[in-house]
Scaffold this motif. Structure first.
Motif, short mmCIF file in Angstrom:
data_model
loop_
_atom_site.label_atom_id
_atom_site.label_comp_id
_atom_site.label_asym_id
_atom_site.label_seq_id
_atom_site.Cartn_x
_atom_site.Cartn_y
_atom_site.Cartn_z
N GLU A 127 0.83 -1.21 0.00
CA GLU A 127 0.00 0.00 0.00
C GLU A 127 0.87 1.26 0.00
O GLU A 127 0.58 2.23 -0.72
CB GLU A 127 -0.94 -0.01 1.22
CG GLU A 127 -1.99 -1.11 1.19
CD GLU A 127 -2.88 -1.02 -0.03
OE1 GLU A 127 -3.19 0.12 -0.44
OE2 GLU A 127 -3.25 -2.07 -0.57
N GLU A 128 1.91 1.26 0.81
CA GLU A 128 2.80 2.41 0.83
C GLU A 128 3.51 2.57 -0.51
O GLU A 128 3.74 3.70 -0.97
CB GLU A 128 3.82 2.24 1.95
CG GLU A 128 3.21 2.34 3.36
CD GLU A 128 4.24 2.10 4.45
OE1 GLU A 128 5.40 1.77 4.11
OE2 GLU A 128 3.89 2.26 5.64
N CYS A 134 11.12 3.23 -6.60
CA CYS A 134 10.14 2.85 -5.56
C CYS A 134 10.22 1.36 -5.26
O CYS A 134 10.11 0.96 -4.10
CB CYS A 134 8.73 3.23 -6.01
SG CYS A 134 8.43 5.01 -6.04
N LYS A 174 2.27 1.76 -3.47
CA LYS A 174 1.31 2.33 -4.41
C LYS A 174 1.18 3.83 -4.22
O LYS A 174 1.19 4.60 -5.20
CB LYS A 174 -0.06 1.66 -4.22
CG LYS A 174 -0.10 0.20 -4.63
CD LYS A 174 -1.48 -0.39 -4.38
CE LYS A 174 -1.54 -1.86 -4.78
NZ LYS A 174 -2.88 -2.45 -4.51
N GLU A 175 1.07 4.26 -2.97
CA GLU A 175 0.92 5.69 -2.69
C GLU A 175 2.18 6.45 -3.12
O GLU A 175 2.09 7.50 -3.77
CB GLU A 175 0.66 5.89 -1.19
CG GLU A 175 0.40 7.33 -0.80
CD GLU A 175 0.08 7.47 0.67
OE1 GLU A 175 0.03 8.61 1.17
OE2 GLU A 175 -0.13 6.43 1.33
N SER A 176 3.33 5.93 -2.77
CA SER A 176 4.58 6.60 -3.12
C SER A 176 4.80 6.59 -4.63
O SER A 176 5.30 7.57 -5.20
CB SER A 176 5.75 5.91 -2.41
OG SER A 176 6.98 6.50 -2.78
N ASP A 231 2.52 6.62 -7.00
CA ASP A 231 1.66 7.62 -7.64
C ASP A 231 2.25 9.02 -7.52
O ASP A 231 2.19 9.82 -8.46
CB ASP A 231 0.26 7.58 -7.01
CG ASP A 231 -0.48 6.29 -7.35
OD1 ASP A 231 -0.09 5.64 -8.33
OD2 ASP A 231 -1.43 5.94 -6.61
N LYS A 232 2.83 9.32 -6.36
CA LYS A 232 3.44 10.63 -6.17
C LYS A 232 4.72 10.77 -7.01
O LYS A 232 5.00 11.84 -7.57
CB LYS A 232 3.76 10.85 -4.70
CG LYS A 232 2.53 10.96 -3.81
CD LYS A 232 2.91 11.16 -2.35
CE LYS A 232 1.67 11.27 -1.46
NZ LYS A 232 2.04 11.44 -0.03
#
Length: 809
Positions: free
Chosen positions: A381-382, A403, A384-386, A388-389
Motif C-alpha cells: 500500500e505504501e 520505488c 502504491k501511494e509513493s 503515484d506521487k
C-alpha cells in the motif's frame, strides 16, 4: 521430628506403590529443586536386627522401632521413605522390610528379593545390616540374597555404581581388620560364582560396587559408645555425593524431579519379574520427565499474557519489535526448561529441547506468518501511494525502479525486525509474493498510462483525419484517394512521432514500442476506413446531391433558368458522370497505390451503356457488374460490390429522372411563354383580310385619332395591369387575373384624368419647367414593368421554381 523428616510408606506390605504419598513427600521436601544434588540411602538386613533404630540415630528419622519388651516381631512392613535431617545434600532414607521373617514364612522370599532389587536400583548407598556373629555363615549373612542381586545386576548393559556399606552390629572383641577381609572374600566369591555376560566376564567387582565395612557396638549394652560411633558414621554421609564421599563415583543418577516416576517404573518392572535395564530406564525416565517439562513450558508459554497480546495484535496489524520480544519469551521458556532438565540424560534432554523449541516455534509461526502478511500488505500500500506521487516528478520507469528498490529494502528491514533468533525462517516466498504484487501493480499502472497516452494520440489522430477525410470523400474526384493517402501519411507520422516521444520515459522494449506505434498507424487507417464505410452507406444521397448541384446550377453556381437554349441531355450526362465518379470513388478503399479499373468498369457498364447504338452490344456481351468483387481489389477493401453499384445506379436514375423531366417541362413552358404573339401566318392573314379597313383609315384621318386615343388608353391599361407579365404565367391564369384587375385599372385611369382636368392652367415658365423635368409617370411605369417582370419570374413556383431565375429573366 515427624514434621521435618516427612516419613511416608512408599510401598506397603502387599507391594502396592504409594504414588500420591510419594508426590506429596516430594512437594514437602521440595525434592524437584535439588536437581542431581541429592542422595538415596537404603538399608536391608534380617528382621529385628535394629535397622530402623540405626537409621533413626544415623539420620534422625522417625521410623518405627521394635519394642524389645513386647517380644521380637516384624516392625517395618514394606518400604518406608523419609528425609535425613541436617545432612547435605538432600538425603532420602529408605527403610526396607527385614528378611528371613517368620511372618512371611520360609517360602515367601519374593518380596525380599523385590525390595532388595528396588533398593539397589534406586539407591546410591545400600547399608547391609548384619550381626557380627553371622559373619562366615551362609544364610544369616544374606549371601543367597546378594547372589541373586548380583546375578540380576550383571544383566545390566551398564549398571550404575552403588556403594555397599556393610554395617557389623554388636561388634565383638575380634578386630575389624580381621573381619573385613572375611567379608570382602565372601563378597568376591559371590561375585565370581555369578554367571556373567560375555562382555563382563573379566569385569572386576569394583566396576559395579564400592564395598565398604563399618562396625558398631551393641546398642543395648554400650549405648553411649554406639551413639558415638553412629555420630562418626553420620559425618561420613555429609556431602556423600562429592568426590571422595561415600557415593562420590556414582553413575546413572536420575534427576530429582524424575525420582517419583523412576521409582514407579522400577517397582513396576520388578513386580512384573522383568530384568532391570538401568540405561534404558534412565533414558525412559529422562524422556518422560523432559516431555512433561516441555509440555509444562508450552502451556506456560501459551498462557503468557505478553504472548497472548502479541498473538491478538498481529491478527490485525503489523507489530514493530515482534522478533525481539518473541525471541525473549522463547529464550526465557527454553532457559527454564534447561534449568529443570539439566540433570537428565543429555541426549534425551537435547532431543526434547529441540522438540520443545519446535512446538514453541509452531505456536509462533502462524503469528509470524500473519505478521509478514501485514508487513507485505502495508509495504504494498505504501508503495502504491509513493509510486503515484513519484510519477508526478519523474519518468515512469525511473519511478518504478526507485520505488520498487526502496520498498523491497523496507520489507527486508521489517523482516529483520520480525526475525526470531531461535530460528532462521525463510521470508523469500513472502518477499517474492510482494515483488510479484509490486510488479503486477506497476504493470497495471503502466498499461493504464500507456492506454491513456495511446488514447490521447488516437483521439488526436482521429480528430485530424475524420473531418478532412469526410470532406475529401464528399468532393470525390480522381485526386480524392491520393489526397487521403497524403493526409493519412502526414498526420500518422506526426502522431507516431508524438507517441514515440511520450513513451520514452516508460523504457519499453523495442518490440512493445513497435507494437504501440504499429497500433497507432493501424488506428489511423481504421479511422479512414471507418469514415469511408460511413460515407459509402450514404453514397446514394451524395450522388443525388451532386447530380442536383451540377444539373440545377451553372458553372457560376447560380440556379439554372431553363430558357430553351440549354442542352438538357448534355447537362444530364455531365451530372450523371460526376455522380458515377463519386460512386467509383466510394466503391473501394484505396490506401495503397495499387491501380484498379473500377471507374472504367462503371463508366462502361452504366454511362456508356446508355448511348444509342450500344444497347445491342451490352446485351450480347457479359455484364461487368454481375460480380460480388472487383478485379484487383481485396474483399476487405471493398466498400460497394459491383452488384450493389448496379442496384444503386438503377435507384439513382429512377430518383433523378423526375428532376430531368421537370427541367424539360420547364424549358418547354418557357418557350411557350416567350411566343405569346400570333404566329406569322396569322399576321399575314390579318394583313390581307384587313387591307380594306386600312385603306378606310387612310381616307378618314378621324379614325386615326380615335385609334390613337384607344391606343393610349389600351397602353395605360396594359402598363397598369401588367398584362405581359400575367401572360408569362399562362393564358388561362392571365385571363383570370386580368378579369379581377381590369375594372379597378380603368377606374384608376379615369380618376387620374379627372384630377388632371381640375388643376389650373400653368404659366409659360411653369410649363417650361414641367417640360424640362423628367416624366415620372413614364419612368415609374418602366420601373414597375421591370419589377413586375422580376416578380413574375419568382412567382412561377407552380411550374417549377428551381428552374427559373430572376437574374436570368
Amino acid at each position: 521430628m515427624a514434621d521435618e523428616c516427612f516419613s511416608t510408606q512408599l510401598i506397603d506390605g502387599d507391594g502396592v506403590f504409594n504414588v500420591s504419598g510419594l508426590e506429596n513427600f516430594m512437594k514437602e521436601v521440595k525434592l524437584a529443586e535439588c536437581g542431581l544434588s541429592y542422595a538415596v540411602v537404603s538399608i536391608m538386613g534380617p528382621q529385628s536386627s535394629g535397622k530402623s533404630t540405626l537409621l533413626n540415630h544415623l539420620f534422625r528419622t522417625n521410623f518405627r522401632e521394635m519394642d524389645a519388651f513386647r517380644g521380637r516381631s516384624q516392625t517395618t512392613k514394606g518400604i518406608w521413605l523419609a528425609k535425613a535431617q541436617n545432612i547435605e545434600p538432600c538425603t532420602l532414607v529408605m527403610d526396607l522390610e527385614g528378611t528371613d521373617g517368620r511372618e512371611r514364612g520360609e517360602d515367601d522370599t519374593a518380596f525380599e528379593k523385590q525390595s532388595a532389587l528396588f533398593a539397589l536400583a534406586v539407591s546410591d548407598i545400600v547399608l547391609i545390616n548384619m550381626w557380627c556373629h553371622d559373619i562366615g555363615r551362609e544364610q544369616a549373612a544374606n549371601k543367597p540374597l546378594l547372589k541373586t542381586v548380583f546375578q540380576v545386576m550383571m544383566r545390566l548393559f551398564s549398571p550404575r555404581k552403588t556403594t555397599l556399606l556393610f554395617v557389623i552390629r554388636d561388634k565383638s572383641r575380634t578386630p575389624l581388620e580381621n573381619l573385613e577381609p572375611i567379608l570382602r572374600e565372601d563378597i568376591q566369591k559371590i561375585w565370581d560364582s555369578v554367571p556373567k555376560p560375555h562382555a563382563h566376564k573379566e569385569t572386576p567387582l569394583s566396576e559395579f560396587f564400592d564395598v565398604q565395612v563399618v562396625a558398631l557396638s551393641s546398642y543395648e549394652e554400650k549405648e553411649e559408645l554406639f551413639k558415638e560411633q553412629v555420630s562418626d558414621l553420620r559425618d561420613r554421609f555429609q556431602h556423600s555425593i562429592a568426590p571422595g564421599g561415600l557415593a562420590g563415583d556414582r553413575r546413572g543418577v536420575v534427576p530429582a524431579s524424575g525420582f517419583s516416576f523412576s521409582s514407579q517404573q522400577f517397582w513396576k518392572v520388578i513386580k512384573e519379574n522383568k530384568d532391570l535395564d538401568l540405561p534404558a530406564h534412565k533414558v525412559m525416565v529422562a524422556t518422560v520427565r523432559c516431555e512433561e517439562i516441555g509440555n509444562e513450558k508450552v502451556a506456560s508459554f501459551t498462557a503468557d499474557e505478553e504472548w497472548q497480546q502479541f498473538e491478538e495484535a498481529v491478527q490485525h496489524d503489523y507489530c514493530p519489535g515482534f522478533g525481539k520480544k518473541i525471541s525473549s519469551l522463547l529464550d526465557r521458556c527454553l532457559s527454564e526448561y534447561d534449568m529443570e532438565a539439566i540433570y537428565f540424560d543429555e541426549g534425551v534432554r537435547s532431543s526434547k529441547r529441540q522438540q520443545l523449541e519446535s512446538k514453541l516455534l509452531q505456536l509462533v509461526n502462524p503469528a509470524y506468518q500473519s505478521l509478514l502478511g501485514h508487513l507485505r500488505t502495508r509495504t504494498l500500500e505504501e508503495f502504491k501511494e509513493s509510486f503515484d506521487k513519484a510519477l508526478e516528478k519523474e519518468g515512469f520507469a525511473a519511478a518504478a525502479r526507485h520505488c520498487t528498490q526502496t520498498f523491497l529494502e523496507k520489507f527486508d528491514k521489517g523482516s529483520e525486525d520480525a526475525a526470531i533468533q531461535q530460528v532462521n525462517w525463510d521470508t523469500s516466498k513472502v518477499k517474492d509474493k510482494l515483488k510479484r504484487d509490486i510488479e503486477a501493480h506497476v504493470a497495471s499502472v503502466r498499461a493504464t498510462k500507456l492506454s491513456e497516452v495511446c488514447a490521447k494520440y488516437e483521439a488526436q489522430l482521429t480528430k485530424a483525419l475524420a473531418e478532412p477525410v469526410e470532406a475529401l470523400l464528399d468532393s470525390a474526384s480522381e485526386d480524392t484517394w491520393p489526397a487521403i493517402r497524403k493526409l493519412l501519411e502526414r498526420e500518422t507520422k506526426a502522431a507516431v512521432s508524438g507517441l514515440e516521444s511520450a513513451v520514452v520515459s516508460f523504457e519499453l522494449d523495442e518490440a512493445t514500442e513497435k507494437e504501440l506505434l504499429v497500433k497507432l498507424e493501424k488506428h489511423g487507417k481504421s479511422v479512414v476506413e471507418s469514415k469511408a464505410k460511413e460515407e459509402a452507406g450514404r453514397v446514394l444521397i451524395r450522388m443525388k446531391d451532386r447530380f442536383s448541384t451540377l444539373f440545377s446550377r451553372d458553372a457560376d453556381s447560380m440556379p439554372r433558368v431553363w430558357t430553351g437554349k440549354e442542352d438538357i441531355k448534355a447537362i444530364t450526362k455531365t451530372a450523371r458522370s460526376a455522380s458515377m465518379k463519386l460512386l467509383s470513388t466510394m466503391a473501394a478503399i484505396r490506401l495503397e497505390e495499387d491501380g484498379d479499373n473500377i471507374e472504367n468498369t462503371l463508366s462502361l457498364a452504366l454511362v456508356d451503356a446508355a448511348r444509342p447504338g450500344t444497347t445491342d452490344r451490352s446485351i450480347q456481351s457479359s455484364d461487368p457488374l454481375a460480380s460480388s468483387s472487383w478485379e484487383r481489389v481485396p474483399e476487405e477493401k471493398t466498400l460497394i460490390t459491383p452488384v450493389q453499384c448496379k442496384n444503386l445506379w438503377r435507384q439513382f436514375k429512377a430518383e433523378t429522372e423526375y428532376t430531368v423531366t421537370q427541367a424539360i417541362a420547364a424549358q418547354e413552358a418557357n418557350k411557350r411563354n416567350n411566343n405569346w404573339l400570333p404566329p406569322p401566318w396569322a399576321l399575314a392573314a390579318m394583313a390581307i383580310l384587313g387591307f380594306n379597313e386600312f385603306m378606310t383609315l387612310l381616307r378618314n384621318p378621324l379614325y386615326l385619332l380615335v385609334i390613337f386615343v384607344v391606343y393610349l388608353v389600351g397602353k395605360a391599361i396594359w402598363v397598369q395591369s401588367e398584362i405581359g407579365r400575367e401572360f408569362q404565367h399562362g393564358f388561362l391564369p392571365a385571363i383570370l387575373s386580368l378579369s379581377t384587375k381590369f375594372v379597378p385599372t380603368v377606374m384608376n385611369i379615369l380618376k387620374r384624368l379627372a384630377d388632371e382636368g381640375q388643376r389650373p392652367a400653368a404659366g409659360p415658365e411653369r410649363q417650361r419647367e414641367m417640360e424640362l423635368q423628367p416624366k415620372p409617370a413614364r419612368n415609374g411605369s418602366s420601373y414597375s414593368n421591370v419589377t413586375s417582370a422580376g416578380s413574375s419570374s419568382v412567382t412561377t413556383s407552380e411550374i417549377g421554381p428551381e428552374y427559373s431565375s430572376p437574374v436570368a429573366q
